[in-house]
Design a protein around this motif. Structure first.
Motif, PDB file in Angstrom:
ATOM      1  N   UNK A   1      -5.179   3.592   4.529  1.00  0.00           N
ATOM      2  CA  UNK A   1      -4.486   4.781   3.911  1.00  0.00           C
ATOM      3  C   UNK A   1      -3.846   5.578   4.817  1.00  0.00           C
ATOM      4  N   UNK A   2      -4.660   6.280   5.702  1.00  0.00           N
ATOM      5  CA  UNK A   2      -4.317   6.909   6.893  1.00  0.00           C
ATOM      6  C   UNK A   2      -3.311   6.368   7.755  1.00  0.00           C
ATOM      7  N   UNK A   3      -3.159   5.010   7.963  1.00  0.00           N
ATOM      8  CA  UNK A   3      -1.945   4.584   8.519  1.00  0.00           C
ATOM      9  C   UNK A   3      -0.604   4.519   7.874  1.00  0.00           C
ATOM     10  N   UNK A   4      -0.894   4.126   6.557  1.00  0.00           N
ATOM     11  CA  UNK A   4       0.303   4.040   5.545  1.00  0.00           C
ATOM     12  C   UNK A   4       0.867   5.403   5.352  1.00  0.00           C
ATOM     13  N   UNK A   5      -0.111   6.437   5.443  1.00  0.00           N
ATOM     14  CA  UNK A   5       0.287   7.908   5.063  1.00  0.00           C
ATOM     15  C   UNK A   5       1.225   8.209   6.189  1.00  0.00           C
TER      16      UNK A   5
ATOM     17  N   UNK B   1      -1.221  15.288 -10.802  1.00  0.00           N
ATOM     18  CA  UNK B   1      -0.692  16.726 -10.873  1.00  0.00           C
ATOM     19  C   UNK B   1      -1.257  17.587  -9.759  1.00  0.00           C
ATOM     20  N   UNK B   2      -1.940  17.024  -8.914  1.00  0.00           N
ATOM     21  CA  UNK B   2      -2.571  18.071  -7.735  1.00  0.00           C
ATOM     22  C   UNK B   2      -2.318  17.118  -6.557  1.00  0.00           C
ATOM     23  N   UNK B   3      -2.448  17.933  -5.471  1.00  0.00           N
ATOM     24  CA  UNK B   3      -2.331  17.305  -4.310  1.00  0.00           C
ATOM     25  C   UNK B   3      -3.689  16.205  -4.013  1.00  0.00           C
ATOM     26  N   UNK B   4      -3.685  15.276  -3.350  1.00  0.00           N
ATOM     27  CA  UNK B   4      -4.429  14.397  -3.326  1.00  0.00           C
ATOM     28  C   UNK B   4      -5.087  14.119  -1.574  1.00  0.00           C
ATOM     29  N   UNK B   5      -6.621  14.172  -1.292  1.00  0.00           N
ATOM     30  CA  UNK B   5      -6.951  13.917  -0.195  1.00  0.00           C
ATOM     31  C   UNK B   5      -6.815  12.214   0.260  1.00  0.00           C
ATOM     32  N   UNK B   6      -7.214  12.159   1.605  1.00  0.00           N
ATOM     33  CA  UNK B   6      -6.869  10.709   1.776  1.00  0.00           C
ATOM     34  C   UNK B   6      -7.884   9.851   1.132  1.00  0.00           C
ATOM     35  N   UNK B   7      -9.251  10.447   1.082  1.00  0.00           N
ATOM     36  CA  UNK B   7     -10.383   9.737   0.322  1.00  0.00           C
ATOM     37  C   UNK B   7     -10.074   9.580  -1.045  1.00  0.00           C
ATOM     38  N   UNK B   8      -9.385  10.545  -1.589  1.00  0.00           N
ATOM     39  CA  UNK B   8      -9.121  10.342  -3.451  1.00  0.00           C
ATOM     40  C   UNK B   8      -8.005   9.029  -3.418  1.00  0.00           C
ATOM     41  N   UNK B   9      -7.165   9.186  -2.401  1.00  0.00           N
ATOM     42  CA  UNK B   9      -6.081   8.090  -2.577  1.00  0.00           C
ATOM     43  C   UNK B   9      -6.513   6.670  -1.923  1.00  0.00           C
ATOM     44  N   UNK B  10      -7.684   6.656  -1.126  1.00  0.00           N
ATOM     45  CA  UNK B  10      -8.467   5.496  -0.848  1.00  0.00           C
ATOM     46  C   UNK B  10      -9.190   4.780  -2.020  1.00  0.00           C
ATOM     47  N   UNK B  11      -9.732   5.932  -2.645  1.00  0.00           N
ATOM     48  CA  UNK B  11     -10.355   5.457  -4.194  1.00  0.00           C
ATOM     49  C   UNK B  11      -9.464   4.951  -5.148  1.00  0.00           C
ATOM     50  N   UNK B  12      -8.282   5.673  -5.433  1.00  0.00           N
ATOM     51  CA  UNK B  12      -7.461   5.157  -6.379  1.00  0.00           C
ATOM     52  C   UNK B  12      -6.726   3.923  -6.023  1.00  0.00           C
ATOM     53  N   UNK B  13      -6.409   3.494  -4.631  1.00  0.00           N
ATOM     54  CA  UNK B  13      -5.696   2.502  -4.212  1.00  0.00           C
ATOM     55  C   UNK B  13      -6.528   1.298  -4.280  1.00  0.00           C
ATOM     56  N   UNK B  14      -7.961   1.458  -3.898  1.00  0.00           N
ATOM     57  CA  UNK B  14      -8.932   0.541  -3.393  1.00  0.00           C
ATOM     58  C   UNK B  14      -8.781  -0.117  -2.200  1.00  0.00           C
ATOM     59  N   UNK B  15      -7.942   0.860  -1.363  1.00  0.00           N
ATOM     60  CA  UNK B  15      -7.909   0.430   0.118  1.00  0.00           C
ATOM     61  C   UNK B  15      -8.681   1.161   0.869  1.00  0.00           C
TER      62      UNK B  15
ATOM     63  N   UNK C   1       0.817  -1.163  -0.076  1.00  0.00           N
ATOM     64  CA  UNK C   1       0.047   0.036   0.015  1.00  0.00           C
ATOM     65  C   UNK C   1       0.781   1.419   0.070  1.00  0.00           C
ATOM     66  N   UNK C   2       2.053   1.175   0.769  1.00  0.00           N
ATOM     67  CA  UNK C   2       2.764   2.405   0.643  1.00  0.00           C
ATOM     68  C   UNK C   2       3.234   2.648  -0.680  1.00  0.00           C
ATOM     69  N   UNK C   3       3.547   1.753  -1.324  1.00  0.00           N
ATOM     70  CA  UNK C   3       4.167   1.742  -2.971  1.00  0.00           C
ATOM     71  C   UNK C   3       2.908   2.355  -3.814  1.00  0.00           C
ATOM     72  N   UNK C   4       1.651   1.856  -3.463  1.00  0.00           N
ATOM     73  CA  UNK C   4       0.478   2.308  -4.253  1.00  0.00           C
ATOM     74  C   UNK C   4       0.169   3.774  -3.938  1.00  0.00           C
ATOM     75  N   UNK C   5       0.186   4.131  -2.628  1.00  0.00           N
ATOM     76  CA  UNK C   5       0.098   5.434  -2.367  1.00  0.00           C
ATOM     77  C   UNK C   5       1.096   6.317  -3.053  1.00  0.00           C
TER      78      UNK C   5
END
Length: 170
Positions: A57-61, A38-52, A26-30
């Motif tokens: 995502x919050x812990x990995x961040x 091209x823009x900063x991403x929120x935790x929810x956007x990252x969760x959606x993109x990675x499927x986690x 997950x660290x790598x996927x994030x």
């Protein structure tokens, strides 16, 4: 399909690097998601993109922030935290043994070149991703050159002494 396949290759490459360095994929996927954005991403956007999940995502961040690979930023008028990559992926690599690092650098190079070759379309997004990949390839080559130089030294002390001499001469 070219851009999406290239994105998938990039995400998998970072996930594999994380695994080789003893971290969660997950660290790598994030990192991959942030690298491609091209823009900063929120935790929810990252969760959606990675499927986690958001909690994963919050812990990995926290790990990524701790090693300096990502930076938390705030947008004016927005209570959410957003994240961007920093430019020190090489520092992450330095936590592993040099030979493993070299293998990782070479695998990353091959995957970046493969991702680049997948992009055959001429869209704006394709051009943007191509430029990011080309920049990553240049950084990858620089990292390899620096690591090979560092590997020639016998000890960390010798490296530091040499760097200090260079700085004094400057």
């Amino acid at each position: 399909m070219g851009v999406e396949e290239a994105k998938k290759i990039i995400m998998e490459t970072f996930a594999n690097t994380a695994r080789r360095l003893g971290q969660s994929e997950l660290i790598g996927y994030i990192y991959g998601a942030l690298f491609l954005s091209d823009k900063p991403l929120s935790l929810s956007e990252i969760a959606e993109m990675t499927g986690y999940s958001l909690s994963h995502v919050s812990s990995a961040m926290k790990v990524l922030e701790g090693v300096g690979l990502v930076q938390r930023i705030k947008k004016p008028g927005d209570r959410k935290a957003y994240f961007i990559t920093t430019k020190n992926f090489g520092e992450w690599r330095s936590s592993a043994f040099y030979e493993n690092i070299l293998r990782d650098i070479e695998e990353t190079r091959k995957n970046l070149l493969r991702a680049l070759s997948e992009i055959t379309e001429e869209s704006q997004e394709a051009q943007r991703i191509k430029e990011k990949i080309k920049k990553a390839i240049r950084r990858n080559e620089t990292t390899k050159k620096l690591l090979l130089i560092i590997m020639k030294f016998k000890s960390e002390e010798e490296i530091l002494e040499t760097l200090e001499r260079c700085l004094k001469e400057e």
